[in-house]
Design a protein around this motif. Structure first.
Motif, PDB file in Angstrom:
ATOM      1  N   ALA A 448       0.829  -1.204   0.000  1.00  0.00           N
ATOM      2  CA  ALA A 448       0.000   0.000   0.000  1.00  0.00           C
ATOM      3  C   ALA A 448       0.864   1.255   0.000  1.00  0.00           C
ATOM      4  O   ALA A 448       0.543   2.248  -0.679  1.00  0.00           O
ATOM      5  CB  ALA A 448      -0.936  -0.010   1.208  1.00  0.00           C
ATOM      6  N   ASP A 449       1.981   1.222   0.746  1.00  0.00           N
ATOM      7  CA  ASP A 449       2.890   2.375   0.773  1.00  0.00           C
ATOM      8  C   ASP A 449       3.428   2.678  -0.622  1.00  0.00           C
ATOM      9  O   ASP A 449       3.447   3.826  -1.068  1.00  0.00           O
ATOM     10  CB  ASP A 449       4.064   2.100   1.712  1.00  0.00           C
ATOM     11  N   VAL A 450       3.904   1.631  -1.301  1.00  0.00           N
ATOM     12  CA  VAL A 450       4.516   1.824  -2.610  1.00  0.00           C
ATOM     13  C   VAL A 450       3.454   2.167  -3.654  1.00  0.00           C
ATOM     14  O   VAL A 450       3.639   3.078  -4.468  1.00  0.00           O
ATOM     15  CB  VAL A 450       5.292   0.562  -3.038  1.00  0.00           C
ATOM     16  N   ASN A 451       2.337   1.483  -3.625  1.00  0.00           N
ATOM     17  CA  ASN A 451       1.296   1.723  -4.624  1.00  0.00           C
ATOM     18  C   ASN A 451       0.671   3.104  -4.497  1.00  0.00           C
ATOM     19  O   ASN A 451       0.173   3.665  -5.478  1.00  0.00           O
ATOM     20  CB  ASN A 451       0.214   0.654  -4.514  1.00  0.00           C
ATOM     21  N   SER A 452       0.716   3.668  -3.293  1.00  0.00           N
ATOM     22  CA  SER A 452       0.143   5.006  -3.114  1.00  0.00           C
ATOM     23  C   SER A 452       0.894   6.056  -3.913  1.00  0.00           C
ATOM     24  O   SER A 452       0.334   7.096  -4.279  1.00  0.00           O
ATOM     25  CB  SER A 452       0.131   5.382  -1.630  1.00  0.00           C
ATOM     26  N   LEU A 453       2.183   5.802  -4.189  1.00  0.00           N
ATOM     27  CA  LEU A 453       2.956   6.762  -4.978  1.00  0.00           C
ATOM     28  C   LEU A 453       2.395   6.903  -6.388  1.00  0.00           C
ATOM     29  O   LEU A 453       2.438   7.978  -6.978  1.00  0.00           O
ATOM     30  CB  LEU A 453       4.427   6.336  -5.049  1.00  0.00           C
ATOM     31  N   ALA A 454       1.890   5.803  -6.943  1.00  0.00           N
ATOM     32  CA  ALA A 454       1.311   5.874  -8.284  1.00  0.00           C
ATOM     33  C   ALA A 454       0.130   6.833  -8.310  1.00  0.00           C
ATOM     34  O   ALA A 454      -0.008   7.657  -9.221  1.00  0.00           O
ATOM     35  CB  ALA A 454       0.891   4.483  -8.743  1.00  0.00           C
ATOM     36  N   LYS A 455      -0.711   6.750  -7.292  1.00  0.00           N
ATOM     37  CA  LYS A 455      -1.881   7.630  -7.256  1.00  0.00           C
ATOM     38  C   LYS A 455      -1.477   9.066  -6.984  1.00  0.00           C
ATOM     39  O   LYS A 455      -2.112  10.011  -7.459  1.00  0.00           O
ATOM     40  CB  LYS A 455      -2.859   7.130  -6.193  1.00  0.00           C
ATOM     41  N   THR A 456      -0.382   9.241  -6.216  1.00  0.00           N
ATOM     42  CA  THR A 456       0.084  10.588  -5.902  1.00  0.00           C
ATOM     43  C   THR A 456       0.736  11.262  -7.103  1.00  0.00           C
ATOM     44  O   THR A 456       0.511  12.448  -7.375  1.00  0.00           O
ATOM     45  CB  THR A 456       1.086  10.544  -4.734  1.00  0.00           C
TER      46      THR A 456
END
Length: 945
Positions: A448-456
């Motif tokens: 979730a930490d890493v994947n959140s960067l894509a949305k950011t």
């Protein structure tokens, strides 16, 4: 922070992005308790005038010190009438200071063994100007001289009007070197992607109108406004006494004064407008079609433990995404020539998500969609658990390796770290703290930490789309509406999640049948053990303590492509690359990449004209993996027709517009002329690509590696002989041996005899490139090789003085020499420089005049002394590196020269004198075999007529 998590992957901006810096004042105040402390091993202080210093004792290399004067001063601070003078000021710091008027600074340092350009150097960026001085530290007078130079650079430049006028030509020639399609197109798109900020109109190289016409008061105003102690720091790292250096800094730099009417050092930024922008730029010399999607964001700080964790997350993100794009290139029909995406640092307080692609001719839509499709897949589904675990392992192994090398870290690494701390407030807590943070943070980082960067980062605002293409394709390029429609189509596609396919098979399909050590010989003087294995393989081991966690190796056997006909040459020359691209053992290349991701190991086969072999390196803990790969490349090579076809397709696409590029056309001409137009020396072509046959290349590869008994391996580094010997027996002693003992053939390809002139007319910019080559038969010996190097260096010293300083006609003249013993004793001596077309004849005449003086008078004794000092200054640290010894041992063995020869090197250097170099020049620079190669713009044809 020492760990740099920005995997910069710009296609479009690569020419100048390395010069750009972000102003380092912190954008917001954070609680002091959360800010990472500075590395406790560095002594730091701030003088009452605001001048900062950072001092660290470090003995890698021994008896050397690096001094950097770092200024928070760059081109963004220039007034309109000063555009280009931040960079010009950097030049003037070498052209006369209080203690070193005129060119005495360069002369003084050369006598001390410091080479101008290679050692002593400086650079100017948008937000910083940095002066670099690496010097010996075991001579107290030279160490004090270095501090005096730093003090002069801080604010003692003379700015002599005559020196300013002489330097104009040098700076304009430096600017001329950067001219071409990339620079012309950048001038058009730069204001767009920089949102019309100050950065868009303050490119460091400046304007010709300013550089040609400014007077002393204008540059003096810049100097007095901005070269001031509250914007400066001195960084000193090396084999020094910290207490003594600190006392000297306080004594010498406390007297620096800030201006009475101090100008505010504005922090400039690139604003985020919230708008999306589109631009298509073409140029007739552009060779490929490229597209880039830049989504800009405010850059995060890197000051606290929380920031460090965020940087770790971003590093994992980029590592995993990079591997996904690499997989696309391994397809049978890859959708582009090159493609990538990731988060990277930009400038002006920004970073960005950058998706870029280099497409095949006529396939812009296909290529751009393919790049964006993976971006959309990531945004929609994220990464997988197995991808994340591999990336974590790789990151942890990397920082563990750095920790093991903490007492072997080069001083330059620390300097860069403290420079970033001073300029940008980037945390530099030291490797122990970074290891602790990494070890603690990595296990807690979730998908979730890493994947959140894509949305950011992958957003629909502050997004720029840039297309660069050859001018001939202008009419077929899409407009903004069309490109947005392409991207929208991808965003609505029915995509499936990424499947992380990982092989669980062993690397090798068969367990090697262990061989035996047949004999051992010791060379105690050089600490080298020579082992002969039962199959005839020879292994040289040189344990060193230069690095704690590094073993590097290389092997060779005679033969290479010389044993194959011209018809087979292309297949032979590309055979090693083709096999490497297909994977090895039980793993295809994708599976192998994933298998090796958590390991510190690199192994690669090669086939050149006279030898074939395998080279690489590993940490001691991964040495067995490296050995397995060596064994596999000998016994279990793979061929992958899909990857082969894809690579050929991309290569063909990359050659389509090669003839548009002046540098490529000239390079091909130089290669062809110097190789007597032999087909093996001419440039790449579609016809040559068609000659590469997968089956034939695979067969040739197997032929080259079928007789291990003819191979010699050299291992250098942190070797435990008790550990490595069983591995040698198992993986090298088991290699097949046929005892053919082939030898390479002499193809008799060399530079032609006589006097030859070739002029290439290509390009639209008023710039010329000159190559002057002397070549022929050579009396090969260690003594002559040393003299040849001395002749090269003493001539370069003179050309730097005459062509650059006296005539202001070039930026950086260069001299290169090469000699061979096998297959023939031959030499090549090259002088090269760039200049204005109208100055070609004059500068060639000056060069030949200096060569003539070498033949009639020999070099000046002081220039021989400079060469000797420079050679010793560079040679002594080289002796303490693994790479030097690996190259030296292999070179000696391939030339059938004794490895003990190095013990007499200093004596050969001591015996060099002007008279001996005069005789060398008379013999080898006599002009009987003289090739003149010149690149001129196309407009010169009309002028000539």
């Amino acid at each position: 922070m020492k760990k740099n998590f920005y995997y910069v992957r710009h296609i479009i901006l690569l020419a100048l992005i390395f010069l750009f810096s972000i102003n380092g004042d912190c954008q917001q105040v954070k609680k002091e308790s959360s800010v990472l402390p500075l590395d406790p091993m560095v002594r730091t202080g701030k003088l009452p005038n605001g001048f900062m210093y950072y001092i660290r004792h470090n003995e890698e290399p021994k008896n050397r010190v690096m001094m950097y004067l770092v200024n928070k001063v760059g081109s963004v601070l220039e007034d309109e009438d000063q555009r280009g003078l931040a960079h010009f000021m950097e030049h003037m710091s070498f052209n006369g200071t209080k203690h070193f008027p005129h060119n005495e600074l360069v002369d003084y340092l050369q006598k001390a063994g410091v080479r101008f350009g290679a050692d002593i150097n400086a650079y100017t960026s948008f937000d910083e100007t940095v002066y670099e001085l690496p010097i010996p530290s075991d001579k107290p007078e030279l160490l004090q001289g270095g501090l005096e130079i730093m003090r002069d650079w801080a604010h003692e430049a003379l700015l002599d009007p005559e020196e300013i006028d002489k330097e104009r030509g040098v700076v304009l020639e430096e600017k001329r070197l950067g001219k071409g399609a990339g620079e012309r197109m950048q001038r058009k798109y730069w204001p767009v992607i920089l949102n019309d900020s100050r950065y868009a109109v303050r490119v460091p190289i400046g304007l010709d109108t300013v550089l040609d016409n400014f007077k002393r008061p204008v540059i003096a105003r810049f100097y007095n406004d901005w070269y001031r102690p509250d914007l400066q720091a001195l960084i000193i790292v090396g084999d020094i006494n910290v207490d003594q250096i600190e006392a000297s800094i306080k004594q010498q730099f406390a007297s620096l004064k800030n201006p009475v009417h101090e100008r505010v050092r504005t922090k400039y930024t690139v604003p985020l407008t919230g708008k999306n922008q589109f631009m298509a730029v073409t140029d007739k010399e552009m060779t490929t079609t490229e597209a880039e999607i830049l989504i800009k964001h405010k850059a995060p700080e890197q000051r606290t433990a929380e920031d460090y964790r965020s940087a770790l997350v971003q590093g994992l993100f980029d590592r995993m995404l990079s591997e996904r794009y690499a997989e696309l290139l391994r397809q049978a029909d890859p959708p582009f020539i090159a493609g990538s995406a990731g988060i990277s640092g930009f400038m002006g307080g920004l970073d960005l998500y950058d998706a870029s692609v280099q497409t095949k001719p006529g396939e812009l839509e296909k290529g751009l969609k393919a790049v964006w499709r993976e971006t959309e897949r990531l945004k929609r589904f994220g990464f997988t658990a197995t991808e994340l675990e591999r990336a974590k392992t790789a990151d942890l192994n990397a920082v563990e390796s750095e920790l093991k090398e903490k007492d072997k870290t080069n001083s330059g690494s620390y300097v860069k770290e403290y420079q970033a701390y001073f300029l940008r407030g980037e945390a530099a807590p030291g490797i122990e703290k970074e290891y602790q943070l990494t070890k603690n943070d990595l296990p807690e980082i979730t998908l979730a930490d890493v994947n959140s960067l894509a949305k950011t980062y992958i957003t629909a605002t502050n997004r720029d789309i840039l297309i660069l293409a050859p001018e001939k394709d202008k009419s077929s390029l899409p407009d903004e509406v069309t490109v947005n429609r392409w991207l929208k189509a991808i965003e609505t596609e029915d995509l499936t999640p990424y499947k992380d396919e990982v092989s669980k098979m062993p690397l090798l399909s068969a367990v090697p049948v262990t061989g035996k050590i047949k004999s051992e010989e010791q060379n105690k003087d050089l600490n080298i053990t020579t082992i002969t294995l039962s199959n005839g393989v020879k292994v040289l081991l040189k344990p060193t303590d230069f690095k704690n966690d590094q073993i590097i190796f290389s092997s060779f056997a005679p033969g290479g492509t010389s044993l194959y006909s011209d018809a087979d040459y292309q297949s032979a020359a590309n055979a090693a690359g083709i096999v490497t691209a297909g994977g090895v053992g039980n793993y295809n290349t994708g599976e192998l990449s994933k298998y090796l991701e958590g390991k510190q190991v690199s192994v690669k086969p090669y086939i050149n004209e006279r030898f074939q072999g395998i080279s690489g390196g590993a940490t001691p803990q991964d040495l067995e993996t490296a050995m397995q790969l060596i064994y596999a490349y000998f016994t279990e090579p793979r061929k992958d027709s899909a990857i082969f076809e894809g690579a050929i397709a991309r290569s063909k696409a990359g050659l389509t517009n090669r003839a548009n590029d002046p540098a490529s056309v000239f390079s091909d001409t130089v290669s062809a002329v110097m190789g007597s137009h032999n087909i093996r020396r001419t440039g790449p072509s579609l016809e040559k690509l068609e000659q590469i046959n997968l089956d034939r290349a695979y067969k040739i590869y197997k032929e080259r590696f079928t007789d291990a008994g003819n191979f010699t391996f050299t291992f250098v580094g942190s070797i435990d002989t008790n550990v490595i010997k069983p591995l040698l027996e198992k993986y090298l002693g088991s290699l097949p041996a046929t005892n053919q003992h082939e030898q390479a053939k002499d193809l008799n390809i060399h530079a032609p005899s006589g006097k030859i002139e070739r002029t290439v007319y290509k390009g639209s910019e008023p710039k010329a490139t000159v190559y002057l080559v002397f070549s022929g038969k050579y009396d090969y010996s260690p003594e002559n090789d040393v003299k040849m190097d001395a002749m090269k260096e003493t001539l370069e010293i003179r050309l730097l003085q005459r062509l650059r300083e006296d005539e202001s006609g070039v930026y950086s003249p260069g001299v290169q020499e090469s000699t061979t013993k096998l297959p023939q004793q031959r030499y090549s001596f090259l002088v090269h420089f760039g200049c204005a077309p109208q100055n070609v004849e004059k500068l060639i005449a000056s060069t030949l005049d200096e060569i003539g003086k070498l033949k009639t008078d020999g070099p000046l004794q002081e220039n021989v002394d400079k060469w000797r000092a420079e050679d010793r200054t560079s040679f002594e640290p080289a002796l303490k590196t693994n790479s030097f010894w690996l190259g030296y041992i292999n070179g000696q063995l391939q030339n059938s020269q004794p490895i003990e020869q190095i013990s007499g090197y200093n004596a050969l250097v001591d015996r060099v004198n002007p008279e001996g170099l005069k005789e060398m020049a008379k013999k080898y620079l006599n002009g009987d075999n003289y090739i003149r190669l010149v690149l001129l713009p196309e407009t010169s044809i009309a002028n000539k007529q």
